[in-house]
Design a protein around this motif. Sequence first.
Motif, PDB file in Angstrom:
ATOM      1  N   TYR A 164      11.901 -22.353   3.251  1.00 61.19           N
ATOM      2  CA  TYR A 164      11.120 -21.155   3.564  1.00 61.19           C
ATOM      3  C   TYR A 164       9.807 -21.469   4.262  1.00 61.19           C
ATOM      4  O   TYR A 164       9.014 -22.252   3.774  1.00 61.19           O
ATOM      5  CB  TYR A 164      10.809 -20.396   2.278  1.00 61.19           C
ATOM      6  CG  TYR A 164      11.991 -20.142   1.398  1.00 61.19           C
ATOM      7  CD1 TYR A 164      12.975 -19.229   1.768  1.00 61.19           C
ATOM      8  CD2 TYR A 164      12.142 -20.807   0.196  1.00 61.19           C
ATOM      9  CE1 TYR A 164      14.065 -18.985   0.960  1.00 61.19           C
ATOM     10  CE2 TYR A 164      13.227 -20.556  -0.630  1.00 61.19           C
ATOM     11  CZ  TYR A 164      14.183 -19.650  -0.242  1.00 61.19           C
ATOM     12  OH  TYR A 164      15.255 -19.409  -1.056  1.00 61.19           O
ATOM     13  N   ASP A 206      10.769 -15.276   5.263  1.00 58.33           N
ATOM     14  CA  ASP A 206      12.006 -16.045   5.123  1.00 58.33           C
ATOM     15  C   ASP A 206      12.709 -15.733   3.801  1.00 58.33           C
ATOM     16  O   ASP A 206      13.925 -15.572   3.755  1.00 58.33           O
ATOM     17  CB  ASP A 206      11.725 -17.545   5.201  1.00 58.33           C
ATOM     18  CG  ASP A 206      11.388 -18.029   6.601  1.00 58.33           C
ATOM     19  OD1 ASP A 206      11.530 -17.248   7.558  1.00 58.33           O
ATOM     20  OD2 ASP A 206      10.978 -19.200   6.724  1.00 58.33           O
ATOM     21  N   SER A 263      16.333 -13.845   3.301  1.00 53.85           N
ATOM     22  CA  SER A 263      17.431 -14.519   2.599  1.00 53.85           C
ATOM     23  C   SER A 263      17.986 -13.669   1.455  1.00 53.85           C
ATOM     24  O   SER A 263      19.128 -13.838   1.052  1.00 53.85           O
ATOM     25  CB  SER A 263      16.984 -15.881   2.061  1.00 53.85           C
ATOM     26  OG  SER A 263      16.169 -15.742   0.921  1.00 53.85           O
TER      27      SER A 263
END
Length: 70
Positions: A14, A52, A56
């Motif tokens: 990340y 990020d 996800s």
Amino acid sequence: MNSSIVSYPNRGPYGSSESRGNCSGHLIADLLDYYQTKRFVEVFAGGGTGADVAKSKAIRSIHIHLSHLT
């Protein structure tokens, strides 16, 4: 002695660790999971870590970095 209340062996996939003050995406993921978050707003988004993590987990999110405000 470890002075942190959380510890992750690695930061994960990340964001960028180059951003000052950036935390591990695992911490953000754990908080989003714990609170079963459906939406996420981040105001210190310089490294892209929160974005990020949200992507996800397919969580709707807004990310703002204070240095980009005028």
